[in-house]
Design a protein around this motif. Structure first.
Motif, short mmCIF file in Angstrom:
data_model
loop_
_atom_site.label_atom_id
_atom_site.label_comp_id
_atom_site.label_asym_id
_atom_site.label_seq_id
_atom_site.Cartn_x
_atom_site.Cartn_y
_atom_site.Cartn_z
N PHE A 158 13.51 4.83 -27.44
CA PHE A 158 12.92 6.15 -27.60
C PHE A 158 13.16 6.78 -28.97
N GLY A 159 14.09 6.25 -29.76
CA GLY A 159 14.33 6.79 -31.08
C GLY A 159 15.24 8.00 -31.12
N HIS A 160 15.86 8.32 -30.00
CA HIS A 160 16.84 9.41 -29.95
C HIS A 160 17.85 9.07 -28.86
N ILE A 161 19.01 9.74 -28.93
CA ILE A 161 20.07 9.44 -27.97
C ILE A 161 19.67 9.89 -26.57
N GLN B 99 7.67 6.49 -20.01
CA GLN B 99 6.86 6.48 -21.23
C GLN B 99 7.51 7.45 -22.22
N PRO B 100 7.38 7.17 -23.53
CA PRO B 100 8.04 8.03 -24.53
C PRO B 100 7.70 9.52 -24.41
N ASP B 101 6.44 9.87 -24.16
CA ASP B 101 6.09 11.29 -24.06
C ASP B 101 6.73 11.93 -22.83
N GLN B 102 6.78 11.19 -21.74
CA GLN B 102 7.42 11.69 -20.51
C GLN B 102 8.92 11.87 -20.76
N GLU B 103 9.54 10.90 -21.41
CA GLU B 103 10.97 10.97 -21.65
C GLU B 103 11.33 12.09 -22.62
N ALA C 72 14.03 17.15 -23.42
CA ALA C 72 13.97 18.55 -23.82
C ALA C 72 14.44 19.47 -22.69
N GLU C 73 14.05 19.15 -21.46
CA GLU C 73 14.49 19.94 -20.31
C GLU C 73 16.01 19.86 -20.15
#
Length: 78
Positions: free
Chosen positions: A26-29, A53-57, A62-63
């Motif tokens: 995902f490119g982030h922790i 999926q990346p957008d879902q994750e 963020a939540e």
């Protein structure tokens, strides 16, 4: 300083490995609102979220960050 017990140490190693896999994907922790959760619960959450999926994750992450920020702000004003 006390050393982690065997199971705790194993869980930390597994969580570190899953975090590395998550970050590659995902490119982030991996971020989770960990308050009240055991290491095993966090491991299960990480495994559950890896196929997302990346957008879902990104929405889920963020939540989770929002929950963490709210808790920190509440602690500041108490």
């Amino acid at each position: 300083m006390a050393r982690p017990k065997g199971n705790e140490s194993d869980a930390k190693a597994r969580l570190a490995a899953l975090n590395a896999e998550y970050e590659r994907r995902f490119g982030h922790i991996f971020i989770v609102f960990a308050t009240g959760k055991t290491a095993d619960e966090m491991l299960a959450i990480a495994r559950q979220r890896l196929p997302n999926q990346p957008d879902q994750e990104l929405r889920i992450a963020a939540e989770q960050q929002l929950k963490i920020t709210k808790l920190r702000l509440m602690k500041l004003v108490q």
